[in-house]
Design a protein around this motif. Sequence first.
Motif, PDB file in Angstrom:
ATOM      1  N   ASN A  73       4.071  -3.813   4.597  1.00 24.79           N
ATOM      2  CA  ASN A  73       4.009  -5.176   5.120  1.00 24.79           C
ATOM      3  C   ASN A  73       5.386  -5.837   5.093  1.00 24.79           C
ATOM      4  O   ASN A  73       5.751  -6.582   6.011  1.00 24.79           O
ATOM      5  CB  ASN A  73       3.014  -6.014   4.322  1.00 24.79           C
ATOM      6  CG  ASN A  73       1.579  -5.562   4.506  1.00 24.79           C
ATOM      7  OD1 ASN A  73       1.233  -4.984   5.541  1.00 24.79           O
ATOM      8  ND2 ASN A  73       0.733  -5.811   3.518  1.00 24.79           N
ATOM      9  N   ASP A 116      -0.560  -8.692  -0.885  1.00 25.63           N
ATOM     10  CA  ASP A 116       0.071  -7.421  -0.523  1.00 25.63           C
ATOM     11  C   ASP A 116       1.398  -7.620   0.197  1.00 25.63           C
ATOM     12  O   ASP A 116       1.675  -7.042   1.248  1.00 25.63           O
ATOM     13  CB  ASP A 116      -0.882  -6.561   0.333  1.00 25.63           C
ATOM     14  CG  ASP A 116      -2.075  -6.056  -0.449  1.00 25.63           C
ATOM     15  OD1 ASP A 116      -2.039  -6.120  -1.696  1.00 25.63           O
ATOM     16  OD2 ASP A 116      -3.053  -5.616   0.171  1.00 25.63           O
ATOM     17  N   ARG A 117       2.254  -8.404  -0.417  1.00 31.57           N
ATOM     18  CA  ARG A 117       3.626  -8.619   0.043  1.00 31.57           C
ATOM     19  C   ARG A 117       4.515  -8.702  -1.167  1.00 31.57           C
ATOM     20  O   ARG A 117       4.105  -9.137  -2.242  1.00 31.57           O
ATOM     21  CB  ARG A 117       3.731  -9.940   0.836  1.00 31.57           C
ATOM     22  CG  ARG A 117       3.119  -9.915   2.219  1.00 31.57           C
ATOM     23  CD  ARG A 117       3.918  -9.042   3.195  1.00 31.57           C
ATOM     24  NE  ARG A 117       5.314  -9.434   3.205  1.00 31.57           N
ATOM     25  CZ  ARG A 117       5.820 -10.447   3.919  1.00 31.57           C
ATOM     26  NH1 ARG A 117       5.021 -11.175   4.670  1.00 31.57           N
ATOM     27  NH2 ARG A 117       7.110 -10.720   3.895  1.00 31.57           N
ATOM     28  N   LYS A 175       7.458  -4.421   7.959  1.00 33.39           N
ATOM     29  CA  LYS A 175       6.976  -4.977   9.228  1.00 33.39           C
ATOM     30  C   LYS A 175       7.500  -6.394   9.431  1.00 33.39           C
ATOM     31  O   LYS A 175       7.920  -6.767  10.543  1.00 33.39           O
ATOM     32  CB  LYS A 175       5.450  -4.965   9.259  1.00 33.39           C
ATOM     33  CG  LYS A 175       4.854  -5.472  10.552  1.00 33.39           C
ATOM     34  CD  LYS A 175       3.324  -5.393  10.514  1.00 33.39           C
ATOM     35  CE  LYS A 175       2.715  -5.929  11.804  1.00 33.39           C
ATOM     36  NZ  LYS A 175       1.217  -5.856  11.769  1.00 33.39           N
ATOM     37  N   GLY A 192       2.435  -3.471  -0.909  1.00 37.02           N
ATOM     38  CA  GLY A 192       3.058  -4.425  -0.006  1.00 37.02           C
ATOM     39  C   GLY A 192       4.290  -3.976   0.744  1.00 37.02           C
ATOM     40  O   GLY A 192       4.834  -4.737   1.545  1.00 37.02           O
TER      41      GLY A 192
END
Length: 232
Positions: free
Chosen positions: A33, A227-228, A36, A30
């Motif tokens: 992500n 996935d964070r 981002k 993660g």
Amino acid sequence: QSPKPMPQLHALLVGINTYDPRSNVRPLRGCHNDVKAIQQLLKTQYTHLNPQIKVLKDQRATREKLIQNFRKHLAAKAQARDLVLFYFSGHGSRAEAAPAFRQLDSTGIDETLVCYDSRTPGKYDLADKELAVLLSEVSSGVEVVVIIDSCHSGEMTKSIDADLNGRRSRFTSQVKGYRDLSTYLLSKDNYYTQQLATRQDLQIPHRAHVVLGACGRDQEAWEADDDRGVFT
């Protein structure tokens, strides 16, 4: 009299999903992500601060490059009234500190951030005592914020290297054996060995800053099944 320049935001965002294959550090999912999302947040919500953003991911986030970019992109550029943000998403750990620090910290432990190459021969994690020096290099009059989405502390538990209901811990095993004082920061500008050359005891620099951490020193940070990072 010329008007004062508008304040700016200088950000260094670090996200490490995959570590050097030689390190045997379990990958995460993660961190890219997270970076981002933070980058998008800065660009959309802080346009008035004209964000100057540097991103380091995976192999670009080596120990040496992280230190160099902190100095070049944050400490060297930020001026009075500016804002500095250091964000890290990745593994955290602990390590036995150099014996010279025991007079300052009875635990004898460094809380650390695991860089891409930290667990390869001759390399080390980025210790809290090293981050303290980097923060002290930022000019006075600059607001400093540090956000850490990792187990930058935490005790070792049986679940460290396992997934739990689709989640995984951002803690990796503690390094065995203590570090020599000469390994802190880069060899050519070691803050602490230079201190001992002129005095008998060490002092860790203290600079005013705000820290947002995913967990306490006896807790773990986790990734969710989307996935964070849960904290981010």
